[in-house]
Design an enzyme around this catalytic site. Structure first.
Site, mmCIF file in Angstrom:
data_model
loop_
_atom_site.group_PDB
_atom_site.id
_atom_site.type_symbol
_atom_site.label_atom_id
_atom_site.label_comp_id
_atom_site.label_asym_id
_atom_site.label_seq_id
_atom_site.Cartn_x
_atom_site.Cartn_y
_atom_site.Cartn_z
ATOM 1 N N GLY A 41 0.826 -1.209 0.000
ATOM 2 C CA GLY A 41 0.000 0.000 0.000
ATOM 3 C C GLY A 41 0.853 1.248 0.000
ATOM 4 N N GLY A 43 -0.249 4.468 0.098
ATOM 5 C CA GLY A 43 -1.035 5.650 0.475
ATOM 6 C C GLY A 43 -0.264 6.436 1.529
ATOM 7 N N PHE A 44 -0.980 7.187 2.343
ATOM 8 C CA PHE A 44 -0.321 8.030 3.352
ATOM 9 C C PHE A 44 0.585 7.211 4.276
ATOM 10 C CE2 PHE A 44 -3.938 10.780 2.295
ATOM 11 C CZ PHE A 44 -3.299 12.006 2.168
ATOM 12 N N VAL A 109 -1.555 -7.238 -4.054
ATOM 13 C CA VAL A 109 -1.240 -8.362 -3.166
ATOM 14 C C VAL A 109 -2.512 -9.168 -2.936
ATOM 15 C CG1 VAL A 109 -0.445 -9.019 -0.862
ATOM 16 C CG2 VAL A 109 0.748 -7.247 -2.147
ATOM 17 N N GLU A 205 -18.602 18.152 1.925
ATOM 18 C CA GLU A 205 -17.730 18.858 0.977
ATOM 19 C C GLU A 205 -18.221 18.697 -0.460
ATOM 20 O OE1 GLU A 205 -13.687 18.716 3.731
ATOM 21 O OE2 GLU A 205 -13.835 17.321 2.078
ATOM 22 N N ASP A 334 -5.568 3.390 7.882
ATOM 23 C CA ASP A 334 -7.007 3.136 8.024
ATOM 24 C C ASP A 334 -7.361 1.672 8.242
ATOM 25 O OD1 ASP A 334 -7.470 5.791 7.671
ATOM 26 O OD2 ASP A 334 -8.647 5.599 5.834
ATOM 27 N N ALA A 349 -5.741 11.173 7.559
ATOM 28 C CA ALA A 349 -4.419 11.150 6.939
ATOM 29 C C ALA A 349 -3.303 11.314 7.983
ATOM 30 C CB ALA A 349 -4.343 12.254 5.890
ATOM 31 N N GLN A 350 -3.487 12.247 8.926
ATOM 32 C CA GLN A 350 -2.448 12.485 9.930
ATOM 33 C C GLN A 350 -2.126 11.229 10.730
ATOM 34 O OE1 GLN A 350 -0.081 14.266 11.143
ATOM 35 N NE2 GLN A 350 -0.348 15.538 9.339
HETATM 36 C C1 LIG Z 1 -12.928 11.235 -0.192
HETATM 37 C C2 LIG Z 1 -12.040 11.225 1.020
HETATM 38 C C3 LIG Z 1 -11.752 12.422 1.673
HETATM 39 C C4 LIG Z 1 -10.918 12.434 2.787
HETATM 40 N N1 LIG Z 1 -10.660 13.621 3.393
HETATM 41 C C5 LIG Z 1 -9.798 13.651 4.424
HETATM 42 C C6 LIG Z 1 -9.438 14.895 5.030
HETATM 43 O O1 LIG Z 1 -9.916 15.965 4.625
HETATM 44 N N2 LIG Z 1 -8.522 14.873 6.049
HETATM 45 C C7 LIG Z 1 -7.985 13.704 6.500
HETATM 46 O O2 LIG Z 1 -7.141 13.741 7.395
HETATM 47 N N3 LIG Z 1 -8.329 12.518 5.970
HETATM 48 C C8 LIG Z 1 -9.210 12.460 4.947
HETATM 49 N N4 LIG Z 1 -9.547 11.268 4.395
HETATM 50 C C9 LIG Z 1 -9.034 10.034 5.011
HETATM 51 C C10 LIG Z 1 -7.617 9.756 4.567
HETATM 52 O O3 LIG Z 1 -7.512 9.880 3.171
HETATM 53 C C11 LIG Z 1 -7.237 8.363 5.025
HETATM 54 O O4 LIG Z 1 -7.280 8.336 6.424
HETATM 55 C C12 LIG Z 1 -5.850 7.966 4.539
HETATM 56 O O5 LIG Z 1 -5.824 7.925 3.134
HETATM 57 C C13 LIG Z 1 -5.459 6.600 5.092
HETATM 58 O O6 LIG Z 1 -4.189 6.300 4.617
HETATM 59 P P1 LIG Z 1 -3.769 4.781 4.354
HETATM 60 O O7 LIG Z 1 -2.340 4.821 3.932
HETATM 61 O O8 LIG Z 1 -4.171 3.944 5.490
HETATM 62 O O9 LIG Z 1 -4.677 4.309 3.126
HETATM 63 P P2 LIG Z 1 -4.764 4.889 1.660
HETATM 64 O O10 LIG Z 1 -4.250 6.263 1.585
HETATM 65 O O11 LIG Z 1 -6.154 4.634 1.222
HETATM 66 O O12 LIG Z 1 -3.762 3.959 0.839
HETATM 67 C C14 LIG Z 1 -3.984 2.583 0.685
HETATM 68 C C15 LIG Z 1 -3.174 2.116 -0.506
HETATM 69 O O13 LIG Z 1 -3.184 0.694 -0.523
HETATM 70 C C16 LIG Z 1 -3.330 0.238 -1.857
HETATM 71 N N5 LIG Z 1 -3.887 -1.109 -1.787
HETATM 72 C C17 LIG Z 1 -5.053 -1.512 -1.240
HETATM 73 N N6 LIG Z 1 -5.170 -2.844 -1.327
HETATM 74 C C18 LIG Z 1 -4.059 -3.293 -1.949
HETATM 75 C C19 LIG Z 1 -3.583 -4.603 -2.307
HETATM 76 N N7 LIG Z 1 -4.286 -5.702 -2.038
HETATM 77 N N8 LIG Z 1 -2.409 -4.698 -2.955
HETATM 78 C C20 LIG Z 1 -1.676 -3.586 -3.230
HETATM 79 N N9 LIG Z 1 -2.069 -2.335 -2.895
HETATM 80 C C21 LIG Z 1 -3.236 -2.195 -2.254
HETATM 81 C C22 LIG Z 1 -4.263 1.266 -2.482
HETATM 82 O O14 LIG Z 1 -4.122 1.273 -3.902
HETATM 83 C C23 LIG Z 1 -3.764 2.559 -1.834
HETATM 84 O O15 LIG Z 1 -2.769 3.189 -2.610
HETATM 85 C C24 LIG Z 1 -10.380 11.215 3.272
HETATM 86 C C25 LIG Z 1 -10.670 10.016 2.626
HETATM 87 C C26 LIG Z 1 -11.479 10.016 1.508
HETATM 88 C C27 LIG Z 1 -11.772 8.717 0.802
#
Ligand SMILES: Cc1cc2nc3c(=O)[nH]c(=O)nc-3n(C[C@H](O)[C@H](O)[C@H](O)COP(=O)(O)OP(=O)(O)OC[C@H]3O[C@@H](n4cnc5c(N)ncnc54)[C@H](O)[C@@H]3O)c2cc1C
Length: 453
Positions: A41, A43-44, A109, A205, A334, A349-350
């Site tokens: 993953g 993401g953040f 994965v 939003e 998350d 995100a934080q």
């Molecule tokens: C529309 C929206 C608005 C938001 N607004 C805010 C905001 O204003 N402020 C705030 O703080 N938070 C906000 N959030 C929440 C924030 O984006 C999440 O808390 C944050 O993205 C979590 O980070 P993460 O790394 O856990 O997951 P993510 O950022 O979702 O990253 C997960 C990654 O894992 C990858 N992945 C998933 N499954 C697999 C797999 N099986 N194999 C390989 N890769 C995989 C995905 O492609 C992705 O790139 C928002 C979320 C959304 C959806």
């Protein structure tokens, strides 16, 4: 996304094709080789972890099913044509430019074996590749949850990826084209009615941004319809909107939304979503555009960890963000459930960045032979939501702010947090243009709209 997940068996030496970062057979004595850290993953959380491992004497492999990372807080602006997808996303591979120990893999994965320490990734054009690990970080985030009504997904897209945002943008813009073309008054009303299910920050939003599009951006651009006559329903099953904010702030936001013409329905359960709209508390609201902003569930991969989870399915991790009883496997962002100071850490995100960074540093320390870090502690920097032009709310500890200054703070913080300098400049320019002209430059419908949508 593929749902075919499996717990894999240990591969035989012959079945494993060597790839970069996996040339040593998994059976080699762990002490005889560099350690292998696999992050699933980008993401953040995953990216924060990878960065924290930059100077670490280990091979880091980051696997994501997409080639880009998304700044999700601004996805709603892509969905409403303010920004283009590339303005809020950045290629994950870019990270490898400055981080020599990092290998980025495009693949999903689909399987993992915690005992023999392998993950399986389905890579486009190649098929299944196997990656051995000494440490595994699962940072796969969430996906929209329809609370057991997956059949709603066909008619009510959620907002999680760039393609979701483009689907929503196409639906919204097509609705106005079809409303302008039809001679049927009921159909015109249906096309110009938008229903958003879920009044958390994303629903709020998105609703406010659609209202601005209707009343400002599209003004005067159609000959048979008046876009200002758009109806927007924000439907919420709970007692009030924005449940993660203080009630006083949520009330201010609700008043602002009402000023924008948005109808807020709280305590209302959506019972059905179909091609004609929604049925909520027994009443049908005809609508061609229903958007799902209600809930999220962790990515299905986490189930393979076989660990205890909370009600939402997120893995309940230990104090070091590890899967209880497995010290080298971590769940961050998350997909994890962690309690700090007696309260669950929010899925924002934080929190994801802090968790990813924490685990990256923890592994780096361990590899240097240092004492483990103290347990994860969440530093809450506050929570913000924007309610259209010139109005945002902010809650940080006891501080509560709302209005135009808060909106300005929101804009500055969001630009600063974008993934790369290029995004920051492009978003700044788009926002300034949009603020003063009311126009939105990404009003694209890639495929011609079809009647009956
Ligand atoms: C529309 C929206 C608005 C938001 N607004 C805010 C905001 O204003 N402020 C705030 O703080 N938070 C906000 N959030 C929440 C924030 O984006 C999440 O808390 C944050 O993205 C979590 O980070 P993460 O790394 O856990 O997951 P993510 O950022 O979702 O990253 C997960 C990654 O894992 C990858 N992945 C998933 N499954 C697999 C797999 N099986 N194999 C390989 N890769 C995989 C995905 O492609 C992705 O790139 C928002 C979320 C959304 C959806």
């Amino acid at each position: 996304m593929s749902e075919t997940l499996q717990v894999t068996r240990r591969p035989t030496a012959e079945s494993v094709e060597p790839h970069v970062g996996e040339t040593m057979p998994p059976t080699a004595a762990p002490s005889a080789r560099r350690k292998r850290i696999v992050i699933v993953g980008g993401g953040f959380a995953g990216i924060a972890a990878a960065r924290a491992l930059k100077r670490c004497d280990a091979d880091v492999t980051l696997i994501d099913r997409r080639n880009h990372t998304i700044f999700q807080p601004l996805l709603y602006q892509v969905a409403t044509a303010v920004l283009a997808p590339s303005e809020i996303a950045a290629p994950i591979r870019q990270l490898a430019l400055k981080q020599k120990n990092l290998n980025v893999i495009l693949g999903e994965v689909t399987g993992l074996d915690l005992e023999t320490r392998w993950v399986d990734a389905s890579c486009p054009g190649i098929g299944i590749r196997k990656f051995p690990f000494d440490y595994l970080l699962v940072a796969t985030g969430t996906r929209p949850s329809y609370y057991g009504h997956d059949e709603f997904a066909e008619y009510a897209p959620g907002l999680k990826s760039l393609s979701d945002a483009e689907t929503i943008r196409t639906k919204i813009l097509s609705a106005y084209e079809l409303a302008d073309e039809t001679d049927d008054e009921n159909e015109r009303v249906r096309q110009m009615t938008f229903v958003l299910v879920g009044a958390g920050a994303t629903g709020v939003e998105l609703a406010a941004s659609i209202a601005h599009l209707a009343t400002v951006t599209l003004r005067g651009q159609f000959r048979r319809i008046d876009p200002a006559k758009t109806s927007i329903f924000l439907v919420e099953g709970g007692k009030r909107i924005l449940p993660t904010f203080a009630e006083s702030l949520a009330n201010k936001a609700a008043r602002w939304l009402e000023k924008l013409g948005i109808k807020i329905l709280t305590g209302v359960k959506v019972e059905k979503v179909d091609a004609n709209g929604v049925v909520a508390n027994g009443t049908r609201i005809p609508s061609a555009t229903v958007l799902w902003t209600a809930g999220v569930a962790p990515s299905p991969l986490v189930k393979l960890l076989g660990a205890k989870s909370d009600r939402a399915g997120r893995i309940s991790v230990g104090p070091s963000m590890n899967v209880p009883g497995i010290p080298n496997v971590f769940v961050v962002g998350d997909a994890s459930s962690v309690v700090h100071d007696g309260r669950p850490v929010p899925g924002v995100a934080q929190a994801a960045i802090q968790q990813g960074r924490y685990v990256g540093r923890l592994i780096a320390r361990e590899l240097r032979g240092h004492q483990p870090k103290r347990p994860f502690r969440y530093f809450d920097k506050g929570n913000m939501a924007v309610v259209g032009k010139n109005f945002a709310i902010l809650e940080s500890g006891r501080l509560r702010m709302s209005g135009i200054i808060t909106w300005f703070v929101w804009a500055v913080l969001h630009v600063m947090s974008l993934p790369q300098a290029e995004n920051k400049w492009r978003v700044r320019i788009q926002w300034i243009w949009s603020y003063f002209t009311g126009q939105r430059s990404s009003r694209l419908i890639p495929e011609p709209p079809r009647a009956g949508n």
